[in-house]
Motif scaffolding. Structure first.
Motif, mmCIF file in Angstrom:
data_model
loop_
_atom_site.group_PDB
_atom_site.id
_atom_site.type_symbol
_atom_site.label_atom_id
_atom_site.label_comp_id
_atom_site.label_asym_id
_atom_site.label_seq_id
_atom_site.Cartn_x
_atom_site.Cartn_y
_atom_site.Cartn_z
ATOM 1 N N PRO A 103 -1.760 3.466 15.723
ATOM 2 C CA PRO A 103 -2.839 3.847 16.643
ATOM 3 C C PRO A 103 -4.202 3.727 15.958
ATOM 4 N N GLY A 104 -5.136 3.106 16.650
ATOM 5 C CA GLY A 104 -6.458 2.908 16.088
ATOM 6 C C GLY A 104 -6.612 1.621 15.313
ATOM 7 N N ALA A 105 -5.553 0.780 15.281
ATOM 8 C CA ALA A 105 -5.603 -0.460 14.506
ATOM 9 C C ALA A 105 -6.357 -1.577 15.207
ATOM 10 N N GLY A 106 -6.860 -1.336 16.394
ATOM 11 C CA GLY A 106 -7.745 -2.276 17.068
ATOM 12 C C GLY A 106 -7.141 -3.638 17.322
ATOM 13 N N PHE A 107 -7.825 -4.682 16.855
ATOM 14 C CA PHE A 107 -7.391 -6.048 17.139
ATOM 15 C C PHE A 107 -6.062 -6.413 16.487
ATOM 16 N N ALA A 108 -5.602 -5.599 15.562
ATOM 17 C CA ALA A 108 -4.310 -5.866 14.930
ATOM 18 C C ALA A 108 -3.147 -5.719 15.896
ATOM 19 N N ASP B 163 -14.121 -5.373 11.586
ATOM 20 C CA ASP B 163 -14.148 -5.183 13.034
ATOM 21 C C ASP B 163 -15.606 -5.233 13.490
ATOM 22 N N PRO B 164 -15.951 -6.093 14.442
ATOM 23 C CA PRO B 164 -17.364 -6.227 14.816
ATOM 24 C C PRO B 164 -17.975 -4.966 15.416
ATOM 25 N N LYS B 165 -17.160 -4.104 16.006
ATOM 26 C CA LYS B 165 -17.683 -2.874 16.612
ATOM 27 C C LYS B 165 -17.497 -1.661 15.699
ATOM 28 N N ARG B 166 -16.549 -1.756 14.780
ATOM 29 C CA ARG B 166 -16.280 -0.646 13.858
ATOM 30 C C ARG B 166 -16.213 -1.220 12.438
ATOM 31 N N PRO B 167 -17.347 -1.550 11.842
ATOM 32 C CA PRO B 167 -17.350 -2.310 10.585
ATOM 33 C C PRO B 167 -16.714 -1.606 9.397
ATOM 34 N N SER B 168 -16.409 -0.315 9.518
ATOM 35 C CA SER B 168 -15.704 0.343 8.413
ATOM 36 C C SER B 168 -14.224 -0.030 8.385
ATOM 37 N N LEU B 169 -13.735 -0.695 9.443
ATOM 38 C CA LEU B 169 -12.345 -1.176 9.487
ATOM 39 C C LEU B 169 -12.340 -2.658 9.161
ATOM 40 N N ILE B 170 -11.624 -3.017 8.103
ATOM 41 C CA ILE B 170 -11.531 -4.410 7.677
ATOM 42 C C ILE B 170 -10.085 -4.869 7.810
ATOM 43 N N TYR B 171 -9.898 -6.017 8.435
ATOM 44 C CA TYR B 171 -8.551 -6.558 8.659
ATOM 45 C C TYR B 171 -8.163 -7.521 7.533
ATOM 46 N N ALA B 172 -6.938 -7.363 7.066
ATOM 47 C CA ALA B 172 -6.341 -8.301 6.113
ATOM 48 C C ALA B 172 -4.862 -8.388 6.481
ATOM 49 N N CYS B 173 -4.602 -8.930 7.651
ATOM 50 C CA CYS B 173 -3.240 -8.872 8.191
ATOM 51 C C CYS B 173 -2.950 -10.119 9.036
ATOM 52 N N GLY B 174 -1.710 -10.228 9.496
ATOM 53 C CA GLY B 174 -1.325 -11.333 10.370
ATOM 54 C C GLY B 174 -1.230 -12.672 9.678
#
Length: 360
Positions: free
Chosen positions: A211-216, A312-323
C-alpha cells in the motif's frame, strides 16, 4: 505492543535482493545512511536466476538498449571492487554469447536481427569454438555479453552491506509507504514506523503489493523455471530457438519459462519438461546427464518489460528501482549507481526517459 518509531538519517531502501543491496551499497559509498528493510520470501528472483548479461540478445531499443550495454560493461570493475572489499571473487563470464541456428529459417532470422557489433560464425567456425554444438548450422556471436554468478554476487553484496557502518539491515516486511515532497515513512509487520528523507522501492515482484507504492502497482510476478545440469559441455552462453544455456562452475543452467501464475514459485513437471527440451535442443549431450535439479523464481515484470527507475513526479521522496523484468541481474549495479546519483543530486550520465515510473 506497538514498536517504536525509528529515524533513519537519510534513505530507506525497501527490498534486500540484488537491486536493494546494490542501491544500499552505492548510497553508503556516497556517505548516505541507509536503512535496508527486507525479509527473504520463497520465489525471490535474485538467488534463482541464470545471471545473464545479454543486452545484445534480450535487447531493448533506444536509450534503454544503451543503458543495458552500459550495465553489462559496469560489471568487470564492479566485481573487482567487491573482491577488494569482501575477499569474494564473483565469477564473471564475458566470453560472449552464441545464438545458435538449428535450421535454414533460423540462419535467416538470426542474420537479419543481428546487431552491427555481432559476428556471424559458419558451422565450421562454430564447431571449432564449441565442439559440443557441432550440429549447429552457424551462430551469431555477441562479444562481451555473458553471465555473472548471481548467487555469489548476492553473497558478496550481503557481506559488504553487513560490514558497512552506514547500512542498518532490518529483517521485516514493509506493509505501507507514505511519501510526500520532502520526507517519507514506511510501516512494517512488526508495527514499527521508519522515517527518512527518501524511500527507495526495490521490493522485486512484491513491489506493487505494498500500500502506498504508487506506480509500482504495474509490477507483477512472472514465474521463470530453470534446470541445472551436473555437467559443463560448453564454455560460452548459448541461446537456441526456445531457451538458453549458461555454464556455471561444474554445472550448466538451462532456462527458462515465463508464466503468469501469481506468486506461485513452485516448479511443475510441464515447465521442467519444456525447459529441458529447449536446453537439450541446443546441446543434445545434456540429455545424458544425471543429477538434474529444477528451481523457479518470480521476475518483477512491467507491461513493457523495462524497469521503473526514478522519483515519483508527485511524491519525489519516493524513488522507484523496481520492475527490472528479465534484466534485474544485468542492471543491478548500474541501477544502484543511478539511484545514488538521484539521491545525492549528481548529474545523470544516462537517459532514463524510457524508465519513467509514470509511463503506465
Amino acid at each position: 505492543m506497538p514498536g517504536p518509531d525509528k529515524l533513519s538519517e537519510d534513505v530507506i531502501v525497501v527490498g534486500a535482493g540484488l537491486i536493494g543491496l546494490t542501491t544500499a551499497v552505492a548510497l553508503a559509498e556516497r556517505g548516505v545512511s541507509v536503512t535496508l528493510i527486507g525479509q527473504h520470501k520463497p520465489g525471490e528472483a535474485s538467488p534463482v536466476a541464470a545471471g545473464m548479461l545479454a543486452p545484445s540478445v534480450e535487447r531493448a531499443s533506444g536509450p534503454a538498449h544503451d543503458f543495458g550495454v552500459a550495465a553489462r560493461d559496469r560489471y568487470p570493475s564492479y566485481v573487482h571492487c567487491l573482491a577488494d572489499r569482501t575477499g569474494i571473487q564473483v565469477p564473471l563470464n564475458r566470453l560472449g554469447i552464441l545464438q545458435v541456428a538449428l535450421s535454414a529459417k533460423g540462419i535467416k532470422g538470426l542474420k537479419k536481427a543481428a546487431l552491427a557489433t555481432s559476428n556471424w560464425l559458419d558451422a565450421k567456425e562454430l564447431r571449432e569454438l564449441e565442439p559440443n554444438l557441432s550440429h549447429g548450422l552457424g551462430a551469431v556471436f555477441n562479444p562481451d555479453d555473458g553471465a555473472v554468478d548471481n548467487v555469489v554476487l548476492l553473497d558478496a553484496l550481503q557481506r559488504l552491506a553487513s560490514a558497512s557502518d552506514r547500512i542498518t539491515s532490518v529483517q521485516d516486511v514493509v506493509i505501507g509507504i507514505e511519501a510526500g515532497a520532502n520526507s517519507a515513512s514506511v510501516k512494517t509487520e512488526s508495527d514499527t514506523t521508519h522515517n527518512a528523507g527518501r524511500v527507495v522501492l526495490a521490493a522485486g515482484a512484491w513491489a506493487g503489493q505494498i500500500p502506498g507504492a504508487g506506480f509500482a502497482r504495474a509490477v507483477t510476478p512472472a514465474r521463470g523455471q530453470l534446470v541445472s545440469y551436473s555437467a559443463t559441455p560448453l564454455h560460452h552462453i548459448a541461446y537456441g530457438p526456445r531457451g538458453y544455456l549458461v555454464p556455471r562452475g561444474d554445472r550448466t543452467i538451462g532456462g527458462s519459462t515465463m508464466e503468469s501464475v501469481g506468486f506461485d514459485a513452485t516448479t511443475t513437471a510441464d515447465g521442467v519438461r519444456k525447459v529441458r527440451a529447449a536446453a537439450e535442443e541446443i546441446c543434445p549431450d545434456l540429455a545424458r546427464t544425471e543429477g538434474i535439479n529444477a528451481s523457479a523464481g518470480l521476475r518483477p515484470v512491467t507491461p513493457d518489460m523495462l524497469p521503473m527507475i526514478g522519483a515519483d513526479p508527485k511524491r519525489p521522496s519516493l524513488i522507484y528501482a523496481c520492475g527490472h523484468s528479465r534484466n534485474g541481474v544485468l542492471m543491478a549495479p548500474l541501477t544502484g549507481d543511478i539511484i545514488a546519483d538521484l539521491v545525492t543530486g549528481t548529474p545523470l550520465s544516462h537517459d532514463l526517459s524510457q524508465f519513467r515510473p509514470d509511463r503506465f
